[in-house]
Write a protein that holds these residues in place. Structure first.
Motif, short mmCIF file in Angstrom:
data_model
loop_
_atom_site.label_atom_id
_atom_site.label_comp_id
_atom_site.label_asym_id
_atom_site.label_seq_id
_atom_site.Cartn_x
_atom_site.Cartn_y
_atom_site.Cartn_z
N MET A 1 -5.01 52.99 40.76
CA MET A 1 -4.50 52.18 39.67
C MET A 1 -3.89 53.06 38.59
O MET A 1 -4.51 54.03 38.15
N ALA A 2 -2.68 52.74 38.18
CA ALA A 2 -2.04 53.47 37.09
C ALA A 2 -2.76 53.17 35.78
O ALA A 2 -3.35 52.10 35.62
N ARG A 3 -2.70 54.11 34.87
CA ARG A 3 -3.32 53.93 33.56
C ARG A 3 -2.28 54.18 32.47
O ARG A 3 -1.58 55.19 32.49
N ILE A 4 -2.20 53.25 31.54
CA ILE A 4 -1.33 53.38 30.37
C ILE A 4 -2.19 53.76 29.18
O ILE A 4 -3.09 52.99 28.80
N ASP A 5 -1.93 54.91 28.59
CA ASP A 5 -2.61 55.30 27.37
C ASP A 5 -1.70 54.95 26.20
O ASP A 5 -0.58 55.46 26.09
N TYR A 6 -2.17 54.07 25.35
CA TYR A 6 -1.38 53.47 24.28
C TYR A 6 -1.82 54.08 22.95
O TYR A 6 -2.91 53.78 22.46
N TYR A 7 -0.98 54.93 22.37
CA TYR A 7 -1.26 55.58 21.09
C TYR A 7 -0.50 54.84 19.99
O TYR A 7 0.70 54.57 20.13
N PHE A 8 -1.18 54.57 18.89
CA PHE A 8 -0.57 53.74 17.86
C PHE A 8 -1.35 53.82 16.56
O PHE A 8 -2.47 54.33 16.52
N ALA B 1 -2.03 47.74 36.26
CA ALA B 1 -2.38 48.98 35.57
C ALA B 1 -3.48 48.75 34.56
O ALA B 1 -3.67 47.63 34.06
N GLU B 2 -4.19 49.80 34.24
CA GLU B 2 -5.21 49.75 33.19
C GLU B 2 -4.56 50.16 31.87
O GLU B 2 -3.79 51.12 31.82
N LEU B 3 -4.86 49.44 30.80
CA LEU B 3 -4.34 49.76 29.48
C LEU B 3 -5.49 50.19 28.59
O LEU B 3 -6.46 49.46 28.41
N ARG B 4 -5.38 51.41 28.03
CA ARG B 4 -6.40 51.93 27.11
C ARG B 4 -5.77 52.14 25.74
O ARG B 4 -4.64 52.64 25.63
N GLY C 1 4.81 59.87 17.88
CA GLY C 1 5.17 58.66 17.15
C GLY C 1 4.31 57.50 17.57
O GLY C 1 3.37 57.64 18.34
N ALA C 2 4.64 56.31 17.05
CA ALA C 2 3.88 55.11 17.36
C ALA C 2 4.80 53.90 17.30
O ALA C 2 5.61 53.80 16.36
N PRO C 3 4.71 53.02 18.30
CA PRO C 3 3.82 53.08 19.45
C PRO C 3 4.31 54.09 20.49
O PRO C 3 5.51 54.33 20.61
N PHE C 4 3.38 54.64 21.22
CA PHE C 4 3.69 55.67 22.20
C PHE C 4 2.84 55.40 23.44
O PHE C 4 1.62 55.21 23.33
N PHE C 5 3.48 55.38 24.60
CA PHE C 5 2.80 55.05 25.85
C PHE C 5 2.91 56.23 26.81
O PHE C 5 4.00 56.78 26.99
N VAL C 6 1.78 56.61 27.40
CA VAL C 6 1.76 57.73 28.33
C VAL C 6 1.18 57.25 29.66
O VAL C 6 0.09 56.66 29.71
N VAL C 7 1.93 57.50 30.73
CA VAL C 7 1.47 57.20 32.09
C VAL C 7 1.59 58.49 32.88
O VAL C 7 2.69 58.90 33.26
N GLY C 8 0.48 59.17 33.09
CA GLY C 8 0.53 60.47 33.73
C GLY C 8 1.33 61.44 32.87
O GLY C 8 0.97 61.72 31.73
N LEU D 1 9.56 49.10 34.15
CA LEU D 1 10.31 49.54 35.33
C LEU D 1 9.65 50.75 36.00
O LEU D 1 9.60 50.84 37.23
N HIS D 2 9.13 51.65 35.19
CA HIS D 2 8.45 52.82 35.74
C HIS D 2 7.23 52.41 36.54
O HIS D 2 7.01 52.89 37.67
N LEU D 3 6.44 51.52 35.98
CA LEU D 3 5.21 51.09 36.67
C LEU D 3 5.52 50.34 37.95
O LEU D 3 4.74 50.40 38.91
N SER D 4 6.65 49.65 37.99
CA SER D 4 7.02 48.90 39.19
C SER D 4 7.66 49.79 40.26
O SER D 4 7.91 49.33 41.38
#
Length: 202
Positions: free
Chosen positions: A1-8, A31-34, A174-181, A196-199
Protein backbone atom coordinates in the motif's frame (compact mmCIF):
# COMPACT_ATOMS: atom_id res chain seq x y z
CA UNK A 1 0.00 0.00 0.00
CA UNK A 2 1.30 3.43 -0.94
CA UNK A 3 1.59 6.00 1.83
CA UNK A 4 1.01 9.73 1.49
CA UNK A 5 2.78 11.84 4.10
CA UNK A 6 0.89 15.12 4.32
CA UNK A 7 2.90 18.04 5.78
CA UNK A 8 0.97 21.21 6.54
CA UNK A 9 0.09 23.98 8.93
CA UNK A 10 -3.47 24.29 10.15
CA UNK A 11 -3.22 28.05 9.43
CA UNK A 12 -2.63 27.77 5.68
CA UNK A 13 -5.40 29.00 3.39
CA UNK A 14 -4.11 26.57 0.78
CA UNK A 15 -4.56 23.65 3.19
CA UNK A 16 -8.13 24.86 3.67
CA UNK A 17 -8.58 25.04 -0.11
CA UNK A 18 -7.29 21.47 -0.44
CA UNK A 19 -10.35 20.49 1.54
CA UNK A 20 -10.87 16.77 1.98
CA UNK A 21 -9.42 15.98 -1.44
CA UNK A 22 -6.19 14.43 -0.08
CA UNK A 23 -8.24 11.86 1.84
CA UNK A 24 -10.46 11.23 -1.18
CA UNK A 25 -7.43 10.71 -3.40
CA UNK A 26 -5.89 8.33 -0.89
CA UNK A 27 -9.11 6.30 -0.63
CA UNK A 28 -9.56 6.15 -4.40
CA UNK A 29 -6.03 4.79 -4.87
CA UNK A 30 -5.93 2.48 -1.86
CA UNK A 31 -3.24 4.57 -0.17
CA UNK A 32 -2.66 5.41 3.47
CA UNK A 33 -2.75 9.11 4.39
CA UNK A 34 -0.74 10.29 7.41
CA UNK A 35 -0.98 13.82 8.79
CA UNK A 36 2.07 15.83 9.87
CA UNK A 37 1.15 19.28 11.22
CA UNK A 38 4.14 21.55 11.73
CA UNK A 39 5.30 25.12 12.33
CA UNK A 40 5.42 26.58 8.82
CA UNK A 41 7.31 29.75 9.73
CA UNK A 42 10.05 27.66 11.33
CA UNK A 43 10.11 25.50 8.20
CA UNK A 44 10.39 28.57 5.97
CA UNK A 45 13.28 29.89 8.06
CA UNK A 46 15.16 26.63 7.59
CA UNK A 47 14.48 26.22 3.88
CA UNK A 48 14.77 29.71 2.41
CA UNK A 49 11.14 30.78 2.56
CA UNK A 50 9.69 33.92 4.10
CA UNK A 51 6.79 34.48 6.46
CA UNK A 52 3.95 36.38 4.81
CA UNK A 53 4.76 39.63 6.66
CA UNK A 54 8.31 39.54 5.30
CA UNK A 55 7.43 38.98 1.64
CA UNK A 56 7.63 41.71 -0.99
CA UNK A 57 4.41 43.59 -1.61
CA UNK A 58 4.15 42.18 -5.15
CA UNK A 59 4.13 38.66 -3.73
CA UNK A 60 1.49 39.54 -1.15
CA UNK A 61 -0.67 41.15 -3.84
CA UNK A 62 -0.40 38.08 -6.07
CA UNK A 63 -1.33 35.86 -3.14
CA UNK A 64 -4.61 37.76 -2.70
CA UNK A 65 -5.47 37.29 -6.38
CA UNK A 66 -4.62 33.62 -6.17
CA UNK A 67 -6.73 33.10 -3.06
CA UNK A 68 -9.70 34.73 -4.77
CA UNK A 69 -9.33 32.56 -7.87
CA UNK A 70 -8.60 29.31 -6.08
CA UNK A 71 -11.41 29.71 -3.54
CA UNK A 72 -13.87 30.30 -6.38
CA UNK A 73 -12.50 27.29 -8.23
CA UNK A 74 -12.86 25.13 -5.12
CA UNK A 75 -16.32 26.47 -4.33
CA UNK A 76 -15.25 27.49 -0.84
CA UNK A 77 -15.94 30.72 1.02
CA UNK A 78 -12.66 32.39 1.97
CA UNK A 79 -12.04 35.71 3.68
CA UNK A 80 -8.55 36.73 2.49
CA UNK A 81 -7.93 38.85 5.60
CA UNK A 82 -9.64 37.18 8.58
CA UNK A 83 -9.57 39.20 11.80
CA UNK A 84 -8.50 36.19 13.89
CA UNK A 85 -5.46 35.33 11.75
CA UNK A 86 -2.62 34.75 12.23
CA UNK A 87 -2.96 32.94 15.51
CA UNK A 88 -1.07 30.22 17.38
CA UNK A 89 -1.32 27.02 15.29
CA UNK A 90 0.04 24.74 18.02
CA UNK A 91 -3.15 23.97 20.02
CA UNK A 92 -5.15 22.85 16.97
CA UNK A 93 -2.12 20.93 15.70
CA UNK A 94 -1.77 19.12 19.02
CA UNK A 95 -5.45 18.19 18.87
CA UNK A 96 -5.08 16.79 15.36
CA UNK A 97 -2.04 14.78 16.44
CA UNK A 98 -4.04 13.43 19.36
CA UNK A 99 -6.97 12.61 17.08
CA UNK A 100 -4.69 10.68 14.70
CA UNK A 101 -3.29 8.71 17.65
CA UNK A 102 -6.83 7.97 18.80
CA UNK A 103 -7.72 6.77 15.30
CA UNK A 104 -4.71 4.48 15.35
CA UNK A 105 -6.17 2.91 18.49
CA UNK A 106 -9.56 2.38 16.89
CA UNK A 107 -11.43 5.56 17.77
CA UNK A 108 -14.09 6.88 15.46
CA UNK A 109 -13.81 10.28 13.83
CA UNK A 110 -12.60 11.67 10.53
CA UNK A 111 -9.23 13.42 10.31
CA UNK A 112 -9.92 15.05 6.95
CA UNK A 113 -13.10 16.59 8.34
CA UNK A 114 -11.22 17.79 11.40
CA UNK A 115 -8.47 19.49 9.42
CA UNK A 116 -10.96 21.06 7.04
CA UNK A 117 -13.01 22.18 10.03
CA UNK A 118 -10.04 24.10 11.39
CA UNK A 119 -9.53 25.73 8.01
CA UNK A 120 -13.18 26.65 7.65
CA UNK A 121 -13.24 28.12 11.17
CA UNK A 122 -10.22 30.29 10.40
CA UNK A 123 -10.91 31.32 6.79
CA UNK A 124 -14.70 31.28 6.45
CA UNK A 125 -16.10 31.73 9.96
CA UNK A 126 -13.63 34.24 11.43
CA UNK A 127 -12.99 32.08 14.50
CA UNK A 128 -9.74 31.77 16.41
CA UNK A 129 -8.53 28.18 16.08
CA UNK A 130 -6.18 28.65 19.03
CA UNK A 131 -9.18 28.92 21.35
CA UNK A 132 -10.08 25.83 23.35
CA UNK A 133 -13.80 26.08 22.59
CA UNK A 134 -13.22 26.30 18.84
CA UNK A 135 -10.90 23.29 18.87
CA UNK A 136 -13.41 21.26 20.87
CA UNK A 137 -16.20 22.23 18.48
CA UNK A 138 -14.13 21.08 15.51
CA UNK A 139 -13.25 17.78 17.21
CA UNK A 140 -16.90 17.12 18.03
CA UNK A 141 -18.05 17.99 14.50
CA UNK A 142 -15.50 15.53 13.09
CA UNK A 143 -16.69 12.72 15.37
CA UNK A 144 -13.89 12.84 17.93
CA UNK A 145 -13.97 13.09 21.71
CA UNK A 146 -13.37 16.76 22.54
CA UNK A 147 -11.41 15.59 25.59
CA UNK A 148 -8.55 14.93 23.17
CA UNK A 149 -7.66 18.59 23.81
CA UNK A 150 -6.69 17.70 27.38
CA UNK A 151 -5.13 14.29 26.79
CA UNK A 152 -2.87 15.11 23.85
CA UNK A 153 -0.78 18.03 25.10
CA UNK A 154 2.47 16.17 25.69
CA UNK A 155 2.17 13.88 22.66
CA UNK A 156 1.15 16.86 20.56
CA UNK A 157 4.07 19.03 21.59
CA UNK A 158 6.63 16.27 21.06
CA UNK A 159 5.21 15.18 17.71
CA UNK A 160 4.77 18.74 16.45
CA UNK A 161 8.46 19.43 17.02
CA UNK A 162 9.49 16.08 15.53
CA UNK A 163 7.39 16.75 12.42
CA UNK A 164 9.38 19.91 11.72
CA UNK A 165 12.67 18.04 11.99
CA UNK A 166 11.45 15.23 9.76
CA UNK A 167 10.04 17.61 7.17
CA UNK A 168 13.29 19.55 6.96
CA UNK A 169 15.30 16.35 6.61
CA UNK A 170 13.05 15.08 3.82
CA UNK A 171 13.25 18.24 1.71
CA UNK A 172 9.83 19.64 2.52
CA UNK A 173 9.72 23.44 2.21
CA UNK A 174 6.09 24.52 2.01
CA UNK A 175 2.50 23.70 2.89
CA UNK A 176 0.54 21.79 1.89
CA UNK A 177 3.22 19.32 0.87
CA UNK A 178 2.69 15.67 -0.03
CA UNK A 179 5.40 13.01 -0.10
CA UNK A 180 4.99 9.53 -1.59
CA UNK A 181 8.28 7.69 -1.34
CA UNK A 182 10.72 9.94 -3.18
CA UNK A 183 8.02 11.83 -5.09
CA UNK A 184 7.01 15.27 -3.80
CA UNK A 185 4.01 17.44 -4.55
CA UNK A 186 3.80 21.04 -3.28
CA UNK A 187 0.53 22.91 -3.12
CA UNK A 188 -3.16 22.13 -3.30
CA UNK A 189 -2.91 22.82 -7.04
CA UNK A 190 -0.78 19.68 -7.41
CA UNK A 191 -3.39 17.30 -6.05
CA UNK A 192 -4.32 16.16 -9.55
CA UNK A 193 -0.68 15.23 -10.12
CA UNK A 194 -0.65 13.31 -6.82
CA UNK A 195 -3.75 11.43 -7.93
CA UNK A 196 -2.21 10.60 -11.30
CA UNK A 197 1.01 9.42 -9.68
CA UNK A 198 -0.81 7.10 -7.30
CA UNK A 199 -2.84 5.66 -10.17
CA UNK A 200 0.35 4.94 -12.13
CA UNK A 201 -0.39 7.46 -14.88
CA UNK A 202 2.32 9.94 -13.90
Amino acid sequence: MARIDYYFTVLSPYVYLAGTRPAEIAARNGAELRYFPLDANALFARTGGLALKDRHESRRAYRLQELRRQSKKAGLVLNPAPARWPTNPAPASYALIGAQAAKDKGATGDLATLLHGFGRAAWAEDRDIAEDSVIRDCLTAAGFDPGIVDSSLLLGAETYAANLEEATARGVFGAPFFVVGEEMFWGQDRLDDLDLHLSGAL
